[in-house]
Design an enzyme around this catalytic site. Sequence first.
Site, PDB file in Angstrom:
ATOM      1  N   LYS A  22       0.836  -1.213   0.000  1.00 46.16           N
ATOM      2  CA  LYS A  22       0.000   0.000   0.000  1.00 46.16           C
ATOM      3  C   LYS A  22       0.869   1.262   0.000  1.00 46.16           C
ATOM      4  CE  LYS A  22      -2.007   1.875   4.063  1.00 46.16           C
ATOM      5  NZ  LYS A  22      -1.466   3.175   4.244  1.00 46.16           N
ATOM      6  N   ASN A  23       1.821   1.321   0.916  1.00 48.26           N
ATOM      7  CA  ASN A  23       2.556   2.580   1.073  1.00 48.26           C
ATOM      8  C   ASN A  23       3.553   2.839  -0.052  1.00 48.26           C
ATOM      9  OD1 ASN A  23       1.007   3.231   3.248  1.00 48.26           O
ATOM     10  ND2 ASN A  23       2.498   2.568   4.787  1.00 48.26           N
ATOM     11  N   CYS A 116      -5.238   8.368   8.936  1.00 45.70           N
ATOM     12  CA  CYS A 116      -5.586   7.907  10.282  1.00 45.70           C
ATOM     13  C   CYS A 116      -5.226   8.962  11.324  1.00 45.70           C
ATOM     14  CB  CYS A 116      -4.820   6.630  10.608  1.00 45.70           C
ATOM     15  SG  CYS A 116      -5.333   5.215   9.634  1.00 45.70           S
ATOM     16  N   ARG A 121       0.413  15.022  13.063  1.00 45.95           N
ATOM     17  CA  ARG A 121       1.253  14.489  11.982  1.00 45.95           C
ATOM     18  C   ARG A 121       1.698  15.660  11.094  1.00 45.95           C
ATOM     19  NH1 ARG A 121      -1.779   9.239   9.541  1.00 45.95           N
ATOM     20  NH2 ARG A 121       0.277   8.778   8.713  1.00 45.95           N
ATOM     21  N   ASP A 304       3.428   0.308  12.193  1.00 44.25           N
ATOM     22  CA  ASP A 304       2.194  -0.181  11.567  1.00 44.25           C
ATOM     23  C   ASP A 304       1.831  -1.604  12.016  1.00 44.25           C
ATOM     24  OD1 ASP A 304       2.139   2.218  10.276  1.00 44.25           O
ATOM     25  OD2 ASP A 304       2.906   1.461   8.380  1.00 44.25           O
ATOM     26  N   ARG A 396      -9.287   0.415   3.677  1.00 41.97           N
ATOM     27  CA  ARG A 396      -8.293   1.318   3.094  1.00 41.97           C
ATOM     28  C   ARG A 396      -6.991   0.599   2.794  1.00 41.97           C
ATOM     29  NH1 ARG A 396      -6.774   5.404   6.939  1.00 41.97           N
ATOM     30  NH2 ARG A 396      -5.163   5.582   5.379  1.00 41.97           N
TER      31      ARG A 396
HETATM   32  N1  EPU Z   1       7.011  13.960  11.128  1.00 47.36           N
HETATM   33  C1  EPU Z   1       7.286  15.274  11.458  1.00 47.36           C
HETATM   34  N2  EPU Z   1       7.406  16.163  10.434  1.00 47.36           N
HETATM   35  C2  EPU Z   1       7.265  15.814   9.127  1.00 47.36           C
HETATM   36  C3  EPU Z   1       6.976  14.474   8.810  1.00 47.36           C
HETATM   37  C4  EPU Z   1       6.861  13.563   9.834  1.00 47.36           C
HETATM   38  O1  EPU Z   1       7.425  15.633  12.606  1.00 47.36           O
HETATM   39  O2  EPU Z   1       7.383  16.682   8.257  1.00 47.36           O
HETATM   40  C5  EPU Z   1       6.888  12.965  12.204  1.00 47.36           C
HETATM   41  C6  EPU Z   1       5.497  12.329  12.244  1.00 47.36           C
HETATM   42  O3  EPU Z   1       4.593  13.106  12.982  1.00 47.36           O
HETATM   43  C7  EPU Z   1       5.794  10.990  12.863  1.00 47.36           C
HETATM   44  C8  EPU Z   1       7.198  10.658  12.349  1.00 47.36           C
HETATM   45  O4  EPU Z   1       7.759  11.893  11.919  1.00 47.36           O
HETATM   46  O5  EPU Z   1       5.863  11.134  14.256  1.00 47.36           O
HETATM   47  C9  EPU Z   1       7.244   9.693  11.187  1.00 47.36           C
HETATM   48  O6  EPU Z   1       6.327  10.098  10.181  1.00 47.36           O
HETATM   49  P1  EPU Z   1       6.508   9.726   8.653  1.00 47.36           P
HETATM   50  O7  EPU Z   1       6.599  10.994   7.872  1.00 47.36           O
HETATM   51  O8  EPU Z   1       7.593   8.721   8.483  1.00 47.36           O
HETATM   52  O9  EPU Z   1       5.105   9.061   8.341  1.00 47.36           O
HETATM   53  P2  EPU Z   1       4.270   9.192   7.029  1.00 47.36           P
HETATM   54  O10 EPU Z   1       5.184   9.276   5.864  1.00 47.36           O
HETATM   55  O11 EPU Z   1       3.249  10.252   7.165  1.00 47.36           O
HETATM   56  C10 EPU Z   1       4.163   6.663   6.449  1.00 47.36           C
HETATM   57  C11 EPU Z   1       3.072   5.660   6.266  1.00 47.36           C
HETATM   58  C12 EPU Z   1       2.470   5.300   7.612  1.00 47.36           C
HETATM   59  C13 EPU Z   1       3.577   4.798   8.544  1.00 47.36           C
HETATM   60  C14 EPU Z   1       4.713   5.836   8.638  1.00 47.36           C
HETATM   61  C15 EPU Z   1       5.891   5.365   9.465  1.00 47.36           C
HETATM   62  C16 EPU Z   1       2.210   6.231   4.086  1.00 47.36           C
HETATM   63  C17 EPU Z   1       1.104   6.768   3.277  1.00 47.36           C
HETATM   64  N3  EPU Z   1       2.034   6.212   5.401  1.00 47.36           N
HETATM   65  O12 EPU Z   1       3.525   7.814   7.001  1.00 47.36           O
HETATM   66  O13 EPU Z   1       1.562   4.250   7.372  1.00 47.36           O
HETATM   67  O14 EPU Z   1       3.057   4.597   9.824  1.00 47.36           O
HETATM   68  O15 EPU Z   1       5.177   6.160   7.311  1.00 47.36           O
HETATM   69  O16 EPU Z   1       6.411   4.192   8.944  1.00 47.36           O
HETATM   70  O17 EPU Z   1       3.223   5.809   3.546  1.00 47.36           O
HETATM   71  C18 EPU Z   1      -0.290   2.874   7.766  1.00 47.36           C
HETATM   72  O18 EPU Z   1       0.005   2.261   6.723  1.00 47.36           O
HETATM   73  O19 EPU Z   1      -1.165   2.467   8.573  1.00 47.36           O
HETATM   74  C19 EPU Z   1       0.412   4.113   8.085  1.00 47.36           C
HETATM   75  C20 EPU Z   1      -0.020   4.975   9.001  1.00 47.36           C
END
Ligand code: EPU
Length: 415
Positions: A22-23, A116, A121, A304, A396
Amino acid sequence: MEKLMIKGGRPLYGHVPISGAKNSALALIPATILAESVTVIENLPGIRDVQVFEEILRRLGAEVIRDGDTLRIDGRQLRNLPMDDSSVKKLRASYYLMGAMLGRFGEAVVGMPGGCNLGPRPIDQHIKGFEALGAQVVYKDGSIHLTASHLKGARIYLDVISVGATINIMLAASRAEGVTVIENAAKEPEIIDVATLLSSMGARIKGAGTDVIRIRGKRSLQGCRHSIIPDRIEAGTYMIAAAATVGDVTVENVIPLHLEPLSAKLREMGITVKESDESLRVIGKENYQAVDIKTLPYPGFPTDLQQPFTSLLIQAEGTSLVTDNIYVSRFKHVDELYRMGADIRVEGRTARIRGGSSLHGATVRATDLRGGAALVVAGLAATGVTEIIGVDHIDRGYENLEKKLCSLGAEIWRV
Ligand code: EPU
């Protein structure tokens, strides 16, 4: 309103094929915008978030044709429209439209992403990256407005390790002039998958999968054919369900290395995990040992899988601590597990699970995707019938969940 019904207490047995990640899919689909010709993506999972993204591309003017698990995207007629409606705001990964449209058009208007509710975030690291590449970024009326007359490679140090920021910067940098270096980059397998696609399109990317990624951009990129890596989180969910039901399940079409953090923890609990080239077999037994987990960026234990793993720890002997270092508020499933007989206390970022309780069926609500998966695992292990509402969250991210579980012998149906 749809519900999932599970008559629990049946061990899962057999083989289950794992879908595309998915991601990865949610980054690869917007990445195709960067190409000036046709891109074909294979092994696409049939999940709702992917369907939403297909629709977003159609609205932008791309020709998108789905044939089974293959998607053909022709973005030649793509228009630069503001993307700020409710479907964009529903989806977390819609933030990839920022990097992709900035790279393609030099400007973009994208609504703040949804997804979610796991606590705050922020996307400050994405913005930091775009600004370093020369974009002006303004927040107005609930949307991010990005403009860049000229994108130029830069050195960007991420203050927080972020999957989304790493990928988003890679997208924009692929069409920037010169070299971009991302330091303290995320190392998740999905990042390597996106780098592979961008390289096939013509960008030159080195170091994906390490914490320093170098991207030499190209003025124009061409379409290509790409097959998505297997979904390690879907695979992990079935492995956990196999252990929780004291079953014997082989997850097929996986990259075992991607699941090493989970396999190691299952083994620590006393569960047998057998590895082959492209599959992992989990053989459960009675009496598991309690273990502690701390979620971390890859290759640490994935956040996750933290929620489904909690449902397994309920069955272990002794007390387990689950600490989520990625999200401050990823424990909403705990109240629901409590209704099923679990003994869990949450303090800050840590859940303390007193194992040994026997779970019983109840009516529970999924409030997020992986929290929903945790309830499915608990329902499969519980005695009696579990009724799960809020199924749209689960849809999802899990392709053919009931069909796959039924093929393993579960009694699960949708009403
Ligand atoms: N963060 C910041 N600033 C930023 C970006 C992130 O402070 O600009 C923080 C976030 O708040 C969090 C941490 O850094 O505490 C990590 O966030 P990350 O950016 O890595 O998460 P994401 O890219 O928004 C993806 C996956 C998530 C998964 C995370 C961590 C997608 C669409 N989503 O989210 O997947 O939990 O990486 O591996 O790729 C899921 O599949 O259920 C899911 C939530």
